[in-house]
Design an enzyme around this catalytic site. Structure first.
Site, mmCIF file in Angstrom:
data_model
loop_
_atom_site.group_PDB
_atom_site.id
_atom_site.type_symbol
_atom_site.label_atom_id
_atom_site.label_comp_id
_atom_site.label_asym_id
_atom_site.label_seq_id
_atom_site.Cartn_x
_atom_site.Cartn_y
_atom_site.Cartn_z
ATOM 1 N N HIS A 133 -3.373 6.803 2.909
ATOM 2 C CA HIS A 133 -3.765 5.524 2.313
ATOM 3 C C HIS A 133 -5.133 5.143 2.861
ATOM 4 C CE1 HIS A 133 -4.054 1.477 1.105
ATOM 5 N NE2 HIS A 133 -3.737 0.956 2.275
ATOM 6 N N ASN A 158 -9.943 -0.635 0.173
ATOM 7 C CA ASN A 158 -8.481 -0.539 0.128
ATOM 8 C C ASN A 158 -7.993 -1.046 -1.231
ATOM 9 O OD1 ASN A 158 -5.735 -0.921 0.375
ATOM 10 N ND2 ASN A 158 -5.820 -1.878 2.392
ATOM 11 N N CYS A 205 0.814 -1.233 0.000
ATOM 12 C CA CYS A 205 0.000 0.000 0.000
ATOM 13 C C CYS A 205 0.838 1.268 0.000
ATOM 14 C CB CYS A 205 -0.941 -0.001 1.192
ATOM 15 S SG CYS A 205 -1.949 -1.466 1.247
HETATM 16 N N1 ACO Z 1 -17.546 -9.364 9.901
HETATM 17 C C1 ACO Z 1 -17.921 -9.653 11.172
HETATM 18 N N2 ACO Z 1 -17.044 -9.980 12.127
HETATM 19 C C2 ACO Z 1 -15.721 -9.996 11.784
HETATM 20 C C3 ACO Z 1 -15.269 -9.692 10.496
HETATM 21 C C4 ACO Z 1 -16.241 -9.383 9.532
HETATM 22 N N3 ACO Z 1 -15.919 -9.080 8.245
HETATM 23 N N4 ACO Z 1 -13.913 -9.783 10.465
HETATM 24 C C5 ACO Z 1 -13.527 -10.118 11.710
HETATM 25 N N5 ACO Z 1 -14.622 -10.254 12.516
HETATM 26 C C6 ACO Z 1 -14.669 -10.598 13.924
HETATM 27 C C7 ACO Z 1 -13.453 -11.378 14.372
HETATM 28 O O1 ACO Z 1 -13.602 -12.750 14.114
HETATM 29 C C8 ACO Z 1 -13.444 -11.061 15.861
HETATM 30 O O2 ACO Z 1 -14.405 -11.892 16.500
HETATM 31 P P1 ACO Z 1 -14.131 -12.452 18.006
HETATM 32 O O3 ACO Z 1 -14.033 -11.217 18.867
HETATM 33 O O4 ACO Z 1 -15.330 -13.279 18.242
HETATM 34 O O5 ACO Z 1 -12.837 -13.189 17.909
HETATM 35 C C9 ACO Z 1 -13.961 -9.613 15.930
HETATM 36 O O6 ACO Z 1 -14.655 -9.390 14.686
HETATM 37 C C10 ACO Z 1 -12.863 -8.572 16.070
HETATM 38 O O7 ACO Z 1 -11.825 -8.876 15.108
HETATM 39 P P2 ACO Z 1 -10.585 -7.924 14.918
HETATM 40 O O8 ACO Z 1 -9.690 -8.528 13.882
HETATM 41 O O9 ACO Z 1 -9.997 -7.621 16.259
HETATM 42 O O10 ACO Z 1 -11.328 -6.609 14.344
HETATM 43 P P3 ACO Z 1 -10.722 -5.177 14.095
HETATM 44 O O11 ACO Z 1 -11.514 -4.184 14.801
HETATM 45 O O12 ACO Z 1 -9.227 -5.153 14.271
HETATM 46 O O13 ACO Z 1 -11.038 -4.952 12.537
HETATM 47 C C11 ACO Z 1 -9.805 -4.981 10.441
HETATM 48 C C12 ACO Z 1 -10.472 -5.814 11.553
HETATM 49 C C13 ACO Z 1 -10.902 -4.190 9.781
HETATM 50 C C14 ACO Z 1 -9.156 -5.933 9.458
HETATM 51 C C15 ACO Z 1 -8.758 -4.027 11.060
HETATM 52 O O14 ACO Z 1 -7.944 -4.749 11.959
HETATM 53 C C16 ACO Z 1 -7.874 -3.347 10.052
HETATM 54 O O15 ACO Z 1 -8.310 -2.488 9.300
HETATM 55 N N6 ACO Z 1 -6.560 -3.664 10.066
HETATM 56 C C17 ACO Z 1 -5.535 -2.906 9.324
HETATM 57 C C18 ACO Z 1 -5.591 -3.126 7.841
HETATM 58 C C19 ACO Z 1 -4.441 -2.399 7.191
HETATM 59 O O16 ACO Z 1 -4.239 -1.207 7.390
HETATM 60 N N7 ACO Z 1 -3.632 -3.085 6.409
HETATM 61 C C20 ACO Z 1 -2.453 -2.470 5.857
HETATM 62 C C21 ACO Z 1 -2.603 -2.145 4.455
HETATM 63 S S1 ACO Z 1 -3.122 -3.511 3.457
HETATM 64 C C22 ACO Z 1 -1.809 -3.865 2.332
HETATM 65 O O17 ACO Z 1 -0.708 -3.456 2.497
HETATM 66 C C23 ACO Z 1 -2.169 -4.782 1.186
#
Ligand code: ACO
Length: 332
Positions: free
Chosen positions: A255, A285, A114
């Protein structure tokens, strides 16, 4: 001395839209969860026969046309992508260059996930300032749908397809010049975001290919925390290094990975809402394409004026990061 000026922007988003509602029929998720946790409402998805280079070409055509520079004057093409047309060779940049009829110009890809667009902007700047090139076409293009696991709700809700491009040109006018670019990387976090199969670390063997190993895998929550920390530190540093107050930024273009990350960094910088460019809701993204697609939205809305200052800020797999202070400097 030659300086590097950001002359023009162009972008392309494929026609098909994948909504949160559509995704909730594919995996156990909901529109409510996706909007609250990421800010994403929909993303664009390329047609089956539409390649990363096809999208890059569309974006590049607009950028070249808007630059006022003749295509024959482009002397280098650099593409940032993690979803190239072909994984080893030829590079997507050479394919784009050929489809545009640019002749025998230097062309290559880089891989910085990214952060790719900030990396290629720094490459264009360096080549121009050294006097080696005069007009560099840079493109961030991604068909992430091709490397997304649509059975994994933790990643498939995030990613979309698209492309953005810019023309960076030599100028003698320092007022037009890109002010500064910071880039960095930390391989100790390599396992947070990866596509495990296909490289020499885990060579292709069709008999042993693990299901899903060619798709992106991400430790989302850990990535989130490092992203907020790193992005904030990086933009604070580039502003301090250049004695620029955040209030002087006309367009903060981060980003577009997650609204909550953007909000946290924007708040840390005391950015007003109108300074912050947000496209994550409609594009999701798009990795290396996300920043130029976002700049293009500002441009096409008529809000990007000559001389206005953009602050770019990116973070991605590797891990990589980068920021840039860029005045918009179209040819008069
Ligand atoms: N729908 C419903 N529930 C979900 C989903 C979904 N799509 N995805 C995860 N959950 C659940 C998980 O299973 C978890 O359940 P549990 O509590 O029962 O275990 C709960 O939601 C919380 O999961 P987290 O992973 O802690 O959720 P978080 O708030 O961190 O959100 C996300 C996840 C959106 C992926 C976030 O962590 C994020 O945006 N991360 C950074 C992404 C990023 O910036 N990447 C870098 C660039 S990408 C690149 O370089 C290609």
């Amino acid at each position: 001395m030659a300086y590097a000026a950001f002359r023009s922007i162009g972008a392309y988003a494929p026609k098909k839209i994948l909504t949160n509602e559509d995704l909730s029929k594919m995996v156990d998720t909901s529109d409510d969860w996706i909007v609250k946790r990421t800010g994403i409402k929909e993303r664009h998805i390329a047609a089956k026969d539409e390649t990363t280079s096809d999208m890059g070409v569309q974006a590049a055509k607009k950028a070249i046309e808007r630059s006022g520079i003749h295509p024959n004057e482009i002397d280098m093409v650099v593409c940032a992508t993690i979803s190239p047309d072909y994984f080893c060779m030829p590079s997507t940049a050479t394919i784009i260059s050929n489809k545009l009829g640019l002749g025998n110009v230097t062309a290559f890809d880089i891989s910085a996930a990214c952060t790719g667009f900030v990396y290629i902007l720094s490459i264009a700047k360096a080549f121009i300032e050294s006097g080696m090139k005069k007009n560099v076409l840079i493109i961030g293009a991604e068909k992430l749908s091709a490397i997304t696991d649509y059975t994994d709700r933790g990643t498939c809700i995030l990613f979309g397809d698209g492309a953005g491009a810019a023309v960076i040109s030599a100028t003698e006018n320092k007022d037009e010049a890109i002010i500064d670019i910071h880039t960095g990387a930390d391989g100790t976090y390599a396992d947070l975001l990866m596509t495990p199969n296909g490289g020499t670390g885990s060579p292709h063997d069709s008999l042993e290919l693990e299901a899903g190993a060619c798709f992106m895998q991400m430790k989302g929550n850990e990535t989130f925390k490092v992203a907020v920390r790193t992005l904030t530190k990086d933009v604070v540093e580039i502003l301090n290094d250049n004695n620029i107050e955040s209030s002087k930024i006309d367009h903060f273009v981060p980003h577009q990975a997650n609204y909550r990350i953007i909000k946290a960094v924007g708040d840390a910088l005391k950015m007003r809402d109108e300074q912050v460019v947000l496209t994550v809701g409609k594009f999701g993204n798009t990795s290396g394409a996300s920043i130029p697609m976002a700049i293009n939205e500002v441009y096409e809305s008529g809000s990007l004026k000559a001389g206005e200052l953009m602050l770019l800020d990116a973070f991605g797999g590797g891990l990589t990061w980068g920021s840039a202070l860029v005045p918009f400097s179209p040819l008069k």
